[in-house]
Design a protein around this motif. Structure first.
Motif, PDB file in Angstrom:
ATOM      1  N   SER A  21       0.835  -1.202   0.000  1.00  0.00           N
ATOM      2  CA  SER A  21       0.000   0.000   0.000  1.00  0.00           C
ATOM      3  C   SER A  21       0.874   1.259   0.000  1.00  0.00           C
ATOM      4  O   SER A  21       0.404   2.336  -0.334  1.00  0.00           O
ATOM      5  CB  SER A  21      -0.950   0.001   1.198  1.00  0.00           C
ATOM      6  OG  SER A  21      -0.223   0.126   2.405  1.00  0.00           O
ATOM      7  N   ARG A  22       2.149   1.101   0.359  1.00  0.00           N
ATOM      8  CA  ARG A  22       3.067   2.235   0.404  1.00  0.00           C
ATOM      9  C   ARG A  22       3.935   2.348  -0.835  1.00  0.00           C
ATOM     10  O   ARG A  22       4.450   3.417  -1.154  1.00  0.00           O
ATOM     11  CB  ARG A  22       3.981   2.131   1.630  1.00  0.00           C
ATOM     12  CG  ARG A  22       3.247   2.283   2.942  1.00  0.00           C
ATOM     13  CD  ARG A  22       4.186   2.161   4.130  1.00  0.00           C
ATOM     14  NE  ARG A  22       4.489   0.752   4.376  1.00  0.00           N
ATOM     15  CZ  ARG A  22       5.706   0.257   4.557  1.00  0.00           C
ATOM     16  NH1 ARG A  22       6.751   1.037   4.522  1.00  0.00           N
ATOM     17  NH2 ARG A  22       5.891  -1.023   4.772  1.00  0.00           N
ATOM     18  N   ARG A  23       4.156   1.245  -1.530  1.00  0.00           N
ATOM     19  CA  ARG A  23       5.072   1.214  -2.673  1.00  0.00           C
ATOM     20  C   ARG A  23       4.408   0.539  -3.873  1.00  0.00           C
ATOM     21  O   ARG A  23       3.598  -0.366  -3.722  1.00  0.00           O
ATOM     22  CB  ARG A  23       6.336   0.426  -2.331  1.00  0.00           C
ATOM     23  CG  ARG A  23       7.067   0.929  -1.113  1.00  0.00           C
ATOM     24  CD  ARG A  23       7.929   2.129  -1.446  1.00  0.00           C
ATOM     25  NE  ARG A  23       8.657   2.541  -0.260  1.00  0.00           N
ATOM     26  CZ  ARG A  23       8.413   3.655   0.405  1.00  0.00           C
ATOM     27  NH1 ARG A  23       7.479   4.462   0.006  1.00  0.00           N
ATOM     28  NH2 ARG A  23       9.101   3.967   1.464  1.00  0.00           N
ATOM     29  N   LYS A  24       4.822   0.949  -5.067  1.00  0.00           N
ATOM     30  CA  LYS A  24       4.326   0.325  -6.293  1.00  0.00           C
ATOM     31  C   LYS A  24       4.926  -1.078  -6.420  1.00  0.00           C
ATOM     32  O   LYS A  24       6.037  -1.326  -5.942  1.00  0.00           O
ATOM     33  CB  LYS A  24       4.728   1.159  -7.503  1.00  0.00           C
ATOM     34  CG  LYS A  24       4.043   2.500  -7.551  1.00  0.00           C
ATOM     35  CD  LYS A  24       4.460   3.253  -8.784  1.00  0.00           C
ATOM     36  CE  LYS A  24       3.731   4.588  -8.835  1.00  0.00           C
ATOM     37  NZ  LYS A  24       4.059   5.337 -10.030  1.00  0.00           N
ATOM     38  N   PRO A  25       4.202  -1.987  -7.079  1.00  0.00           N
ATOM     39  CA  PRO A  25       4.729  -3.349  -7.253  1.00  0.00           C
ATOM     40  C   PRO A  25       6.120  -3.380  -7.898  1.00  0.00           C
ATOM     41  O   PRO A  25       6.971  -4.181  -7.508  1.00  0.00           O
ATOM     42  CB  PRO A  25       3.691  -4.027  -8.147  1.00  0.00           C
ATOM     43  CG  PRO A  25       2.430  -3.281  -7.890  1.00  0.00           C
ATOM     44  CD  PRO A  25       2.842  -1.858  -7.626  1.00  0.00           C
ATOM     45  N   GLU A  26       6.367  -2.489  -8.853  1.00  0.00           N
ATOM     46  CA  GLU A  26       7.670  -2.452  -9.517  1.00  0.00           C
ATOM     47  C   GLU A  26       8.782  -2.113  -8.531  1.00  0.00           C
ATOM     48  O   GLU A  26       9.882  -2.668  -8.589  1.00  0.00           O
ATOM     49  CB  GLU A  26       7.671  -1.422 -10.655  1.00  0.00           C
ATOM     50  CG  GLU A  26       6.713  -1.739 -11.767  1.00  0.00           C
ATOM     51  CD  GLU A  26       5.282  -1.253 -11.511  1.00  0.00           C
ATOM     52  OE1 GLU A  26       5.017  -0.574 -10.490  1.00  0.00           O
ATOM     53  OE2 GLU A  26       4.419  -1.585 -12.341  1.00  0.00           O
ATOM     54  N   TYR A  27       8.499  -1.182  -7.626  1.00  0.00           N
ATOM     55  CA  TYR A  27       9.483  -0.797  -6.617  1.00  0.00           C
ATOM     56  C   TYR A  27       9.812  -1.991  -5.724  1.00  0.00           C
ATOM     57  O   TYR A  27      10.981  -2.286  -5.465  1.00  0.00           O
ATOM     58  CB  TYR A  27       8.947   0.370  -5.775  1.00  0.00           C
ATOM     59  CG  TYR A  27       9.894   0.789  -4.674  1.00  0.00           C
ATOM     60  CD1 TYR A  27      10.779   1.831  -4.870  1.00  0.00           C
ATOM     61  CD2 TYR A  27       9.904   0.143  -3.441  1.00  0.00           C
ATOM     62  CE1 TYR A  27      11.662   2.222  -3.871  1.00  0.00           C
ATOM     63  CE2 TYR A  27      10.776   0.520  -2.435  1.00  0.00           C
ATOM     64  CZ  TYR A  27      11.649   1.550  -2.657  1.00  0.00           C
ATOM     65  OH  TYR A  27      12.526   1.916  -1.671  1.00  0.00           O
TER      66      TYR A  27
END
Length: 82
Positions: A21-27
């Motif tokens: 919820s805090r970071r994009k899946p790619e990150y």
């Protein structure tokens, strides 16, 4: 290796439970697959290192293994893992 002051020697780390919820899946995938590169290039990774004083270790995972870790985070997003 630089020694931390006595008051900073406590191991601290970010909670994984809500990482998606805090970071994009790619990150998240890039951080799992190549944390050293992320620490060099990504300001948020550098900010977390400054906050927690402990770099994420490189587990030398394959893309499939990293996807499994991502799925664990996705399936346990209500649980705070520390």
């Amino acid at each position: 290796m630089q020694r931390l002051p006595q008051n900073r020697r406590t191991l601290r780390r970010s909670a994984l439970g809500d990482v998606l919820s805090r970071r994009k899946p790619e990150y998240v995938m890039n951080m799992i697959l190549d944390p050293e590169k992320m620490l060099k290039l990504h300001p948020e990774a550098q900010k977390m290192l400054a906050q927690f004083y402990t770099p994420m270790p490189n587990q030398n995972l394959t893309k499939d293994e990293a996807r499994d870790v991502w799925n664990i985070c996705a399936n346990n997003k209500a649980t705070k893992l520390i």
